[in-house]
Enzyme design. Structure first.
Site, PDB file in Angstrom:
ATOM      1  N   GLU A 189      32.328  38.686  32.888  1.00  0.00           N
ATOM      2  CA  GLU A 189      32.107  37.378  33.499  1.00  0.00           C
ATOM      3  C   GLU A 189      30.616  37.039  33.414  1.00  0.00           C
ATOM      4  O   GLU A 189      29.775  37.947  33.308  1.00  0.00           O
ATOM      5  CB  GLU A 189      32.515  37.423  34.981  1.00  0.00           C
ATOM      6  CG  GLU A 189      33.900  37.969  35.253  1.00  0.00           C
ATOM      7  CD  GLU A 189      35.042  37.092  34.747  1.00  0.00           C
ATOM      8  OE1 GLU A 189      34.999  35.870  34.974  1.00  0.00           O
ATOM      9  OE2 GLU A 189      35.966  37.623  34.096  1.00  0.00           O
ATOM     10  N   LYS A 204      43.569  41.173  39.948  1.00  0.00           N
ATOM     11  CA  LYS A 204      44.714  41.219  39.021  1.00  0.00           C
ATOM     12  C   LYS A 204      45.876  42.013  39.628  1.00  0.00           C
ATOM     13  O   LYS A 204      47.044  41.651  39.482  1.00  0.00           O
ATOM     14  CB  LYS A 204      44.273  41.818  37.690  1.00  0.00           C
ATOM     15  CG  LYS A 204      43.303  40.906  36.933  1.00  0.00           C
ATOM     16  CD  LYS A 204      42.579  41.629  35.830  1.00  0.00           C
ATOM     17  CE  LYS A 204      41.674  40.697  35.033  1.00  0.00           C
ATOM     18  NZ  LYS A 204      40.757  41.391  34.141  1.00  0.00           N
TER      19      LYS A 204
END
Ligand SMILES: NC(=O)C1=CN([C@@H]2O[C@H](COP(=O)(O)OP(=O)(O)OC[C@H]3O[C@@H](n4cnc5c(N)ncnc54)[C@H](OP(=O)(O)O)[C@@H]3O)[C@@H](O)[C@H]2O)C=CC1
Ligand SMILES: N[C@@H](CC=O)C(=O)O
Length: 335
Positions: A189, A204
């Site tokens: 990221e 996740k």
């Protein structure tokens, strides 16, 4: 020929990947959907970075300008963070526009309410790309394990962490250099904190939990550790003992309690996730009928993530009554 009109929210690694895949595979999409897919608008933060886009695409910082476009069919969301993504997607669903998202940080928290809203408005949410990048774990669980009851997930869910651990072990490079490579390749990221402190894998895992158990454990009760404190010395010592550190996320039910943990573990070579290297993710899904299935594939990056999102598009629009449904390429058709 009728068109599917799409907007992209975000034009970074993932947004550009979606554009590229839609452009390169237009003919295949036409065969599958009986329609062309056209990007009509792109939302960004800083339009001066995106001056080379075709003139027929509206490039804006104002979501209102996008959501009021006539006949918008679908929004691909690839921006960063919980807000404004949640508000934008809520607005899109309320307007009867389908949504496809890669934003795991937002979806881990709001999957339940967004899925309910989609049902109320008779539209769909594709979220394959939120979990394990290009590896199709969501649809495998949703569509191919319906009679099975999934009992446990053990997985590598952060591509950046796995890339760093592999690079430190195989090429003896330090943490900082490996992270810089992961950023350069579009895996990490822009702010990689969540990659290396375990939050991304945790998010996740919560999305998988919602899908499988229609519930999530209390977040504060889940032990969450990232790879950021592992040193080159730790990794070399593991290697000398024929072991590897892997960042593992696990969830299962004990009685009616959900148990989950996200942490780096020292694996020996007999462990099924020992050989998962580089940016790959792996998800071992244990179910009551089939036993354990392990899916392995790229967990991050431009094209794998775009692949998941464009497959979501096909899954959504193939089910619209007027559309074609041809699953094989002509040269692969059964004789
Ligand atoms: N990279 C990957 O491998 C994967 C990423 N994801 C998720 O996909 C999303 C996008 O990731 P990625 O493409 O890598 O990120 P990037 O940082 O490369 O791109 C983000 C894009 O979103 C735009 N943007 C950010 N915030 C806003 C905002 N508030 N309003 C409008 N535009 C905004 C940026 O605009 P501008 O260009 O003007 O700065 C940029 O175009 C994230 O949620 C990420 O977690 C999911 C799976 C894999
Ligand atoms: N930064 C994430 C991108 C995909 O979700 C990762 O490295 O796994």
């Amino acid at each position: 020929m009728k068109k599917i009109k799409a907007a992209l929210l975000g034009y970074g690694t993932v947004g550009q990947g979606i554009h590229e895949v839609l452009h390169e595979h237009q003919e295949r999409l036409r065969i599958l959907l009986g329609k062309e897919v056209e990007i009509v608008a792109i939302l960004v933060q800083n339009p001066s970075k995106h001056k080379n886009l075709p003139e027929n695409i509206v490039v804006t910082t104002n979501f209102e300008e996008i959501i009021t476009l006539p006949e918008l069919d679908v929004v691909f969301e690839a921006i960063v963070g919980e807000e404004p993504a949640l508000s934008y997607l809520t607005h899109a669903l309320d307007k009867g526009v389908h949504v496809i998202t890669a934003n795991k940080m937002m979806f881990a928290k709001h999957a339940k309410s967004l899925l309910e809203k989609a049902r109320e408005n008779d539209v769909k949410i594709g979220f394959e790309a939120t979990t394990a990048g290009g590896t199709p774990v969501i649809r495998t669980i949703e569509q191919l394990l319906q009679v099975n009851r999934v009992e446990k997930i053990e997985a590598i869910l952060n591509g950046t962490s796995n890339y760093i651990l592999t690079a430190m072990s195989e090429r003896s490079i330090d943490f900082k250099t490996a992270l810089a490579e992961a950023k350069e390749k579009g895996y990490a990221e822009a702010d990689p904190t969540n990659d290396i402190d375990g939050t991304d894998a945790f998010n996740k895992l919560m999305i998988l939990s919602q899908l499988i158990f229609n519930d999530q454990p209390a977040w504060h009760k889940v032990e969450k550790t990232g790879i950021k404190d592992l040193t080159s010395t730790d990794i070399q010592a593991a290697q000398e003992n024929n072991k590897k550190y892997k960042h593992i996320a696990v969830i299962y039910k004990e009685g009616d309690q959900l148990k989950a943990e996200v942490s780096p573990l020292l694996l020996s070579s007999s462990h099924p996730l020992y050989n998962i290297d580089g940016v790959d993710n792996a998800i071992a899904i244990t179910s009551n009928i089939v036993g354990t299935i392990t899916l392995i594939g790229p967990g991050a990056g431009k094209l794998p993530t775009a692949s998941a999102m464009v497959e979501d598009l096909v899954a959504i629009f193939q089910h619209e009554p007027e559309n074609h449904s041809i699953h094989q390429y002509k040269d692969q058709a059964a004789v």
